[in-house]
Design a protein around this motif. Sequence first.
Motif, PDB file in Angstrom:
ATOM      1  N   THR A 235     -24.894 -11.697  63.633  1.00  0.00           N
ATOM      2  CA  THR A 235     -24.143 -10.695  62.994  1.00  0.00           C
ATOM      3  C   THR A 235     -25.335  -9.451  62.395  1.00  0.00           C
ATOM      4  O   THR A 235     -25.013  -8.353  61.875  1.00  0.00           O
ATOM      5  N   GLY A 236     -26.674 -10.231  62.561  1.00  0.00           N
ATOM      6  CA  GLY A 236     -27.754  -9.060  61.912  1.00  0.00           C
ATOM      7  C   GLY A 236     -27.779  -9.333  60.334  1.00  0.00           C
ATOM      8  O   GLY A 236     -28.060  -8.135  59.648  1.00  0.00           O
ATOM      9  N   ASP A 237     -27.071 -10.211  59.780  1.00  0.00           N
ATOM     10  CA  ASP A 237     -27.097 -10.213  58.318  1.00  0.00           C
ATOM     11  C   ASP A 237     -28.362 -10.447  57.622  1.00  0.00           C
ATOM     12  O   ASP A 237     -28.768 -11.624  57.507  1.00  0.00           O
ATOM     13  N   GLU A 238     -29.165  -9.655  57.274  1.00  0.00           N
ATOM     14  CA  GLU A 238     -30.505  -9.667  56.519  1.00  0.00           C
ATOM     15  C   GLU A 238     -30.423 -10.358  55.336  1.00  0.00           C
ATOM     16  O   GLU A 238     -31.541 -11.264  54.837  1.00  0.00           O
ATOM     17  N   GLN A 239     -29.483 -10.009  54.556  1.00  0.00           N
ATOM     18  CA  GLN A 239     -29.326 -10.660  53.239  1.00  0.00           C
ATOM     19  C   GLN A 239     -29.123 -12.299  53.362  1.00  0.00           C
ATOM     20  O   GLN A 239     -29.858 -12.953  52.708  1.00  0.00           O
ATOM     21  N   SER A 240     -28.535 -12.674  54.352  1.00  0.00           N
ATOM     22  CA  SER A 240     -28.208 -13.987  54.521  1.00  0.00           C
ATOM     23  C   SER A 240     -29.534 -14.751  54.989  1.00  0.00           C
ATOM     24  O   SER A 240     -29.815 -15.979  54.668  1.00  0.00           O
ATOM     25  N   LEU A 241     -30.193 -14.170  55.964  1.00  0.00           N
ATOM     26  CA  LEU A 241     -31.476 -14.563  56.444  1.00  0.00           C
ATOM     27  C   LEU A 241     -32.466 -14.664  55.489  1.00  0.00           C
ATOM     28  O   LEU A 241     -33.212 -15.555  55.526  1.00  0.00           O
ATOM     29  N   GLU A 242     -32.483 -13.934  54.481  1.00  0.00           N
ATOM     30  CA  GLU A 242     -33.341 -14.088  53.341  1.00  0.00           C
ATOM     31  C   GLU A 242     -33.056 -15.400  52.502  1.00  0.00           C
ATOM     32  O   GLU A 242     -33.952 -15.816  52.035  1.00  0.00           O
ATOM     33  N   ARG A 243     -31.828 -15.300  52.082  1.00  0.00           N
ATOM     34  CA  ARG A 243     -31.575 -16.557  51.382  1.00  0.00           C
ATOM     35  C   ARG A 243     -31.786 -17.723  52.166  1.00  0.00           C
ATOM     36  O   ARG A 243     -32.221 -18.911  51.522  1.00  0.00           O
ATOM     37  N   LEU A 244     -31.774 -17.742  53.651  1.00  0.00           N
ATOM     38  CA  LEU A 244     -31.825 -18.954  54.353  1.00  0.00           C
ATOM     39  C   LEU A 244     -33.557 -19.295  54.358  1.00  0.00           C
ATOM     40  O   LEU A 244     -34.016 -20.405  54.335  1.00  0.00           O
ATOM     41  N   ARG A 245     -34.389 -18.277  54.020  1.00  0.00           N
ATOM     42  CA  ARG A 245     -35.756 -18.265  54.312  1.00  0.00           C
ATOM     43  C   ARG A 245     -36.124 -18.950  53.039  1.00  0.00           C
ATOM     44  O   ARG A 245     -37.066 -20.010  52.681  1.00  0.00           O
ATOM     45  N   LEU A 246     -35.435 -18.633  51.865  1.00  0.00           N
ATOM     46  CA  LEU A 246     -35.891 -19.070  50.680  1.00  0.00           C
ATOM     47  C   LEU A 246     -35.239 -20.769  50.333  1.00  0.00           C
ATOM     48  O   LEU A 246     -35.476 -21.542  49.557  1.00  0.00           O
ATOM     49  N   GLU A 247     -34.443 -21.230  51.316  1.00  0.00           N
ATOM     50  CA  GLU A 247     -33.955 -22.567  51.326  1.00  0.00           C
ATOM     51  C   GLU A 247     -35.071 -23.677  51.475  1.00  0.00           C
ATOM     52  O   GLU A 247     -35.032 -24.917  51.179  1.00  0.00           O
ATOM     53  N   PHE A 250     -41.365 -26.130  49.830  1.00  0.00           N
ATOM     54  CA  PHE A 250     -42.532 -25.837  49.857  1.00  0.00           C
ATOM     55  C   PHE A 250     -42.878 -24.690  50.361  1.00  0.00           C
ATOM     56  O   PHE A 250     -43.707 -24.401  51.195  1.00  0.00           O
ATOM     57  N   ALA A 251     -42.086 -23.531  49.941  1.00  0.00           N
ATOM     58  CA  ALA A 251     -42.305 -22.052  50.345  1.00  0.00           C
ATOM     59  C   ALA A 251     -43.504 -21.625  50.474  1.00  0.00           C
ATOM     60  O   ALA A 251     -44.155 -21.741  49.514  1.00  0.00           O
ATOM     61  N   SER A 252     -43.984 -21.072  51.563  1.00  0.00           N
ATOM     62  CA  SER A 252     -45.349 -20.557  51.871  1.00  0.00           C
ATOM     63  C   SER A 252     -45.433 -19.776  53.146  1.00  0.00           C
ATOM     64  O   SER A 252     -44.508 -19.629  53.512  1.00  0.00           O
ATOM     65  N   GLU A 253     -46.600 -19.211  53.277  1.00  0.00           N
ATOM     66  CA  GLU A 253     -46.656 -18.282  54.307  1.00  0.00           C
ATOM     67  C   GLU A 253     -46.378 -19.184  55.652  1.00  0.00           C
ATOM     68  O   GLU A 253     -45.652 -18.713  56.604  1.00  0.00           O
ATOM     69  N   SER A 254     -46.736 -20.334  55.695  1.00  0.00           N
ATOM     70  CA  SER A 254     -46.307 -21.229  56.725  1.00  0.00           C
ATOM     71  C   SER A 254     -44.771 -21.409  57.146  1.00  0.00           C
ATOM     72  O   SER A 254     -44.433 -21.198  58.213  1.00  0.00           O
ATOM     73  N   THR A 255     -44.113 -21.804  55.892  1.00  0.00           N
ATOM     74  CA  THR A 255     -42.620 -21.751  56.075  1.00  0.00           C
ATOM     75  C   THR A 255     -41.963 -20.402  56.584  1.00  0.00           C
ATOM     76  O   THR A 255     -41.060 -20.691  57.172  1.00  0.00           O
ATOM     77  N   ASP A 256     -42.591 -19.411  55.996  1.00  0.00           N
ATOM     78  CA  ASP A 256     -42.292 -17.917  56.455  1.00  0.00           C
ATOM     79  C   ASP A 256     -42.184 -17.841  57.834  1.00  0.00           C
ATOM     80  O   ASP A 256     -41.431 -17.132  58.514  1.00  0.00           O
ATOM     81  N   GLN A 257     -43.405 -18.217  58.444  1.00  0.00           N
ATOM     82  CA  GLN A 257     -43.763 -18.015  59.731  1.00  0.00           C
ATOM     83  C   GLN A 257     -42.716 -18.916  60.481  1.00  0.00           C
ATOM     84  O   GLN A 257     -42.343 -18.563  61.573  1.00  0.00           O
ATOM     85  N   CYS A 258     -42.468 -20.232  60.181  1.00  0.00           N
ATOM     86  CA  CYS A 258     -41.596 -20.926  61.045  1.00  0.00           C
ATOM     87  C   CYS A 258     -40.269 -20.507  60.862  1.00  0.00           C
ATOM     88  O   CYS A 258     -39.336 -20.595  61.976  1.00  0.00           O
TER      89      CYS A 258
END
Length: 274
Positions: A235-247, A250-258
């Motif tokens: 659906t191209g839901d950027e807000q949901s994608l951002e929330r999923l990133r934060l889940e 050990f949030a880091s550059e590495s987890t962001d890349q994954c």
Amino acid sequence: MIQFSNDKITIFQSVLYQTTSTVIELDDLILVVDPNWLPSEIEEIKAHVDAVRGDKACYLLFTHGDYDHIIGYKAFPDAKTIGSAALASHPQKEHKLQLIRGFDARYYVKRDYPVEFPELDIVIEEDGQQITIGSTTLTFYLAPGHTPDGLFTVIDSAHVFVAGDYLSDFELPFIFHSARAYEETIRKAGQILQNHPVELLVPGHGQYTASREEMERRVNMAQSHLERLKQAVITGDEQSLERLRLEHGFASESTDQCHQENISILQKEYLNQD
């Protein structure tokens, strides 16, 4: 350090990425899963194996070919080896070895054994394939998705399920191969819990669990994250994608890349975007 130990199973945990190495003492063999990371950690695993082995054969099981899981291969030179057919034909063997060499060079690490990609004595080619060693039977299930060469192992006599890089207590799905395959592998994990007398689940990173409720929670956690991520991509839901990133733990550059790699693979598989 030792994360867990009983009369049959000892789980070692590296300080790096909470990566586990498991030693299982069975009637006819000693099974060592993914010996890793640092030389002192691998030496601790070796010392334990030497202390409990007696005259039993030693087998090395590789859950997949990521470099952190194969790094201790040649520290057990007389061991027989087990892995998936996709591991045996891995197309990037030299790349994985370069990652090990690069890690060691960056941190000035010296090893007293050669760095090589595993050569397999026993190759697992299909779901439900079993091997019997003496009175011990091991059952294997192909587990692609995180990587193409993933392998689940169940030992009913020890009531243990070795899950590789799935079903961590904190690590959400990292998809480096296929989202569709990952979804199927998680469904397969749920079926394994239904069909085998599992009393101990060992992930490749994080904490073991002896709780059936916690095992099922981890299956549901992975399924939920994948489904919500898929819907957000479609659906191209950027807000949901951002929330999923934060889940991710050990949030880091590495987890962001994954997380971004997860999105890219889902876009390719569900939206035909390269």
